[in-house]
Design a protein around this motif. Structure first.
Motif, PDB file in Angstrom:
ATOM      1  N   TRP A  58       0.859  -1.181   0.000  1.00  0.00           N
ATOM      2  CA  TRP A  58       0.000   0.000   0.000  1.00  0.00           C
ATOM      3  C   TRP A  58       0.895   1.232   0.000  1.00  0.00           C
ATOM      4  O   TRP A  58       2.093   1.152   0.315  1.00  0.00           O
ATOM      5  CB  TRP A  58      -0.927   0.028   1.226  1.00  0.00           C
ATOM      6  CG  TRP A  58      -2.001   1.084   1.048  1.00  0.00           C
ATOM      7  CD1 TRP A  58      -3.098   0.997   0.239  1.00  0.00           C
ATOM      8  CD2 TRP A  58      -2.041   2.380   1.674  1.00  0.00           C
ATOM      9  NE1 TRP A  58      -3.823   2.166   0.313  1.00  0.00           N
ATOM     10  CE2 TRP A  58      -3.202   3.029   1.175  1.00  0.00           C
ATOM     11  CE3 TRP A  58      -1.218   3.053   2.571  1.00  0.00           C
ATOM     12  CZ2 TRP A  58      -3.551   4.324   1.571  1.00  0.00           C
ATOM     13  CZ3 TRP A  58      -1.562   4.341   2.965  1.00  0.00           C
ATOM     14  CH2 TRP A  58      -2.731   4.968   2.472  1.00  0.00           C
ATOM     15  N   ASN A  72      -5.455  -3.104  -2.944  1.00  0.00           N
ATOM     16  CA  ASN A  72      -5.647  -4.397  -2.287  1.00  0.00           C
ATOM     17  C   ASN A  72      -4.286  -4.928  -1.864  1.00  0.00           C
ATOM     18  O   ASN A  72      -3.758  -5.851  -2.466  1.00  0.00           O
ATOM     19  CB  ASN A  72      -6.284  -5.360  -3.291  1.00  0.00           C
ATOM     20  CG  ASN A  72      -7.608  -5.845  -2.795  1.00  0.00           C
ATOM     21  OD1 ASN A  72      -7.814  -5.995  -1.580  1.00  0.00           O
ATOM     22  ND2 ASN A  72      -8.524  -6.088  -3.718  1.00  0.00           N
ATOM     23  N   ASP A 105       1.211   3.161   7.338  1.00  0.00           N
ATOM     24  CA  ASP A 105       0.358   3.096   8.533  1.00  0.00           C
ATOM     25  C   ASP A 105      -0.667   4.232   8.610  1.00  0.00           C
ATOM     26  O   ASP A 105      -1.444   4.309   9.568  1.00  0.00           O
ATOM     27  CB  ASP A 105       1.189   2.974   9.823  1.00  0.00           C
ATOM     28  CG  ASP A 105       2.304   3.992   9.893  1.00  0.00           C
ATOM     29  OD1 ASP A 105       2.295   4.947   9.084  1.00  0.00           O
ATOM     30  OD2 ASP A 105       3.199   3.836  10.755  1.00  0.00           O
ATOM     31  N   ASN A 107      -2.947   4.131   6.588  1.00  0.00           N
ATOM     32  CA  ASN A 107      -4.116   3.313   6.245  1.00  0.00           C
ATOM     33  C   ASN A 107      -4.605   2.606   7.531  1.00  0.00           C
ATOM     34  O   ASN A 107      -3.874   1.798   8.109  1.00  0.00           O
ATOM     35  CB  ASN A 107      -3.706   2.293   5.175  1.00  0.00           C
ATOM     36  CG  ASN A 107      -4.861   1.415   4.725  1.00  0.00           C
ATOM     37  OD1 ASN A 107      -5.745   1.079   5.510  1.00  0.00           O
ATOM     38  ND2 ASN A 107      -4.835   1.019   3.461  1.00  0.00           N
ATOM     39  N   PRO A 108      -5.827   2.930   7.988  1.00  0.00           N
ATOM     40  CA  PRO A 108      -6.290   2.394   9.279  1.00  0.00           C
ATOM     41  C   PRO A 108      -6.318   0.871   9.337  1.00  0.00           C
ATOM     42  O   PRO A 108      -6.058   0.282  10.400  1.00  0.00           O
ATOM     43  CB  PRO A 108      -7.714   2.959   9.430  1.00  0.00           C
ATOM     44  CG  PRO A 108      -8.001   3.795   8.237  1.00  0.00           C
ATOM     45  CD  PRO A 108      -6.805   3.831   7.352  1.00  0.00           C
ATOM     46  N   LYS A 109      -6.555   0.229   8.188  1.00  0.00           N
ATOM     47  CA  LYS A 109      -6.589  -1.247   8.185  1.00  0.00           C
ATOM     48  C   LYS A 109      -5.186  -1.802   8.474  1.00  0.00           C
ATOM     49  O   LYS A 109      -5.017  -2.803   9.179  1.00  0.00           O
ATOM     50  CB  LYS A 109      -7.066  -1.767   6.821  1.00  0.00           C
ATOM     51  CG  LYS A 109      -8.588  -1.639   6.624  1.00  0.00           C
ATOM     52  CD  LYS A 109      -9.053  -2.440   5.418  1.00  0.00           C
ATOM     53  CE  LYS A 109      -8.550  -1.803   4.130  1.00  0.00           C
ATOM     54  NZ  LYS A 109      -8.990  -2.446   2.906  1.00  0.00           N
ATOM     55  N   ILE A 110      -4.184  -1.132   7.921  1.00  0.00           N
ATOM     56  CA  ILE A 110      -2.802  -1.574   8.146  1.00  0.00           C
ATOM     57  C   ILE A 110      -2.401  -1.305   9.599  1.00  0.00           C
ATOM     58  O   ILE A 110      -1.791  -2.161  10.262  1.00  0.00           O
ATOM     59  CB  ILE A 110      -1.838  -0.896   7.148  1.00  0.00           C
ATOM     60  CG1 ILE A 110      -2.154  -1.357   5.719  1.00  0.00           C
ATOM     61  CG2 ILE A 110      -0.376  -1.198   7.488  1.00  0.00           C
ATOM     62  CD1 ILE A 110      -1.413  -0.655   4.609  1.00  0.00           C
ATOM     63  N   GLU A 112      -4.308  -1.267  12.106  1.00  0.00           N
ATOM     64  CA  GLU A 112      -4.985  -2.269  12.933  1.00  0.00           C
ATOM     65  C   GLU A 112      -4.221  -3.595  12.920  1.00  0.00           C
ATOM     66  O   GLU A 112      -4.016  -4.216  13.967  1.00  0.00           O
ATOM     67  CB  GLU A 112      -6.413  -2.453  12.398  1.00  0.00           C
ATOM     68  CG  GLU A 112      -7.371  -3.059  13.401  1.00  0.00           C
ATOM     69  CD  GLU A 112      -8.718  -3.377  12.748  1.00  0.00           C
ATOM     70  OE1 GLU A 112      -9.287  -2.493  12.073  1.00  0.00           O
ATOM     71  OE2 GLU A 112      -9.178  -4.531  12.905  1.00  0.00           O
ATOM     72  N   GLU A 113      -3.769  -3.985  11.718  1.00  0.00           N
ATOM     73  CA  GLU A 113      -3.001  -5.232  11.611  1.00  0.00           C
ATOM     74  C   GLU A 113      -1.713  -5.143  12.428  1.00  0.00           C
ATOM     75  O   GLU A 113      -1.315  -6.103  13.102  1.00  0.00           O
ATOM     76  CB  GLU A 113      -2.632  -5.510  10.145  1.00  0.00           C
ATOM     77  CG  GLU A 113      -3.740  -6.145   9.324  1.00  0.00           C
ATOM     78  CD  GLU A 113      -3.223  -6.581   7.949  1.00  0.00           C
ATOM     79  OE1 GLU A 113      -2.351  -7.485   7.899  1.00  0.00           O
ATOM     80  OE2 GLU A 113      -3.689  -6.013   6.939  1.00  0.00           O
ATOM     81  N   LYS A 116      -2.462  -5.379  16.110  1.00  0.00           N
ATOM     82  CA  LYS A 116      -2.759  -6.771  16.492  1.00  0.00           C
ATOM     83  C   LYS A 116      -1.485  -7.567  16.713  1.00  0.00           C
ATOM     84  O   LYS A 116      -1.414  -8.459  17.555  1.00  0.00           O
ATOM     85  CB  LYS A 116      -3.594  -7.440  15.388  1.00  0.00           C
ATOM     86  CG  LYS A 116      -5.088  -7.283  15.602  1.00  0.00           C
ATOM     87  CD  LYS A 116      -5.850  -8.275  14.733  1.00  0.00           C
ATOM     88  CE  LYS A 116      -7.295  -7.824  14.607  1.00  0.00           C
ATOM     89  NZ  LYS A 116      -7.827  -8.035  13.252  1.00  0.00           N
TER      90      LYS A 116
END
Ligand code: FO1
Ligand code: 5AD
Ligand code: SF4
Length: 368
Positions: A58, A72, A105, A107-110, A112-113, A116
């Protein structure tokens, strides 16, 4: 060094005699970057045996020439990266090239990963894998991931032998064109600031220009002078990559013409005349047919070549075999020599973190 006007004259020249005379003139510019300054007279061309680790695909930018970026995206797990690093270690690679999208980072999805997995941001994640790399392999990290803050550069210096950021071009005009209009991180001011910060922090640095992205000849020349200016001030630029734009399916610049062989050749000639004590690198996989002519024009480095991984930025362009590169270079009397991601003249405690310096001594002991 030549003047801006002279550099432009060379780029504009249509006379074969004049171009050949400029090639001959190059002997006056014996300015290659090598600790003992004998690289050019000894006809040595270097490369770095590396592993390409595309940490995350990304990117906050969308450059008109890039196929690396994916909405994606993939974020490699530490186990995936370790596997490539272990495999590359078996092949005696000594550079781990971490190249990936800018500020992934955001990107909020990244994010979050990463959270985690127990990390607060991408730099923490990168630091951790580079630290593992130093502890478990004989590969030295080189990070090229776009814009980093002064603090992040300072942190990553502890685990990198050298770092890189392509200036691409010093003209902010390109930020209004198809190349960089959706890429805030390609603002020359921001890029220059980071390269200067690396200078302040004494980080051996790789930068370069991307030619054929809609720049004028003046803008190309000015970019080279700008890089030289930074190096005169900080002395941190070990090499300049002259990267030629490659048109590919699916990018906004799909139908843009690629630079002609003569444009690349003339750019190398003026690079040698402008850049003082800096190596000039050309990627051999993007110049398969013309690479030897560029050697004639004074390049002294082929950059990273990997026996294990592909060039994820230009995946359609396979690496030549090292043996092929050897033959290719020998035909012009050049000896192909492997180098580390940090050039010889920077291998000291002034330019490297204690830990990296020790690791290099260890690698040298094993190799000799
Ligand atoms: O395989 C590649 N290596 C690339 N490299 C790797 C480079 O050839 C080596 O890592 C350096 O010479 C350090 O040894 C880059 C490194 C940078 O710092 C900045 C830009 C690039 C660009 C590429 C590239 O497009 N493809
Ligand atoms: C890693 C570096 O690769 C270069 N890069 C990105 N896309 C292309 C392309 N289509 N052709 C050549 N080089 C490219 C940019 O200069 C980037 O900074
Ligand atoms: S070239 Fe680098 S900054 Fe530009 S879109 Fe691709 S990954 Fe992002």
């Amino acid at each position: 060094m030549i003047s801006r006007e002279n550099a432009l004259n060379i780029l504009n020249s249509t006379s074969s005699t004049e171009i050949l005379e400029n090639l001959l003139d190059l002997s006056k510019f014996d300015n290659t970057n090598n600790a003992d300054n004998t690289k050019n007279t000894n006809k040595v061309i270097t490369y770095s045996k590396n592993a390409f680790i595309p940490v995350c695909t990304w990117c906050r930018n969308i450059c008109g020439y890039c196929t690396f970026r994916e909405e994606n995206y993939t974020l490699l797990t530490k186990e995936q990266m370790k596997e490539t690093l272990r495999e590359s270690d078996k092949y005696n690679c000594h550079e781990a090239l971490f190249t990936f999208g800018e500020n992934v980072d955001e990107n909020p999805k990244i994010m979050e990963e990463l959270n985690k997995m127990g990390y607060g941001n991408i730099v923490e994640y990168l630091y951790d894998i580079e630290d593992w790399c130093l502890n478990n392999t004989d590969l030295l990290p080189h990070t090229n991931c776009g814009i980093l803050s002064y603090e992040d550069l300072k942190t990553l210096r502890e685990v990198n032998a050298s770092m890189g950021l392509m200036l691409e071009n010093s003209s902010s005009r390109l930020c209004n064109t198809v190349a960089h209009k959706d890429s805030m991180g390609k603002l020359p001011k921001t890029r220059i600031e980071m390269i200067e910060n690396a200078g302040k922090l004494k980080i051996p640095f790789t930068t370069g220009i991307l030619i054929g992205i809609g720049e004028t000849k003046e803008e190309l020349v000015d970019s080279l002078f700008e890089i030289n200016r930074i190096n005169e001030k900080y002395g941190n630029i070990q090499e300049v990559i002259i990267q030629n734009f490659r048109a590919k399916k699916g990018i906004a610049m799909e139908n843009y013409p690629e630079p002609t062989p003569l444009e690349v050749l003339k750019t190398i000639i003026i690079s040698r005349m402008i850049l003082k004590d800096i190596s000039v690198q050309v990627p051999p996989n993007l110049n398969k047919e013309t690479g030897q002519l560029l050697l004639l024009a004074g390049i002294d480095d082929w950059g990273g070549v990997s026996p294990v991984t592909k060039d994820f930025v230009n995946p359609e362009a396979p690496w030549p075999e090292i043996e092929e590169l050897n033959k290719f270079s020998a035909e012009l009397g050049y000896t192909l020599v492997e180098r580390l991601p940090v050039y010889a003249k920077y291998i000291n405690n002034d330019w490297l973190d204690e830990r990296i310096y020790h690791k290099i001594q260890e690698i040298k002991r094993i190799r000799n």
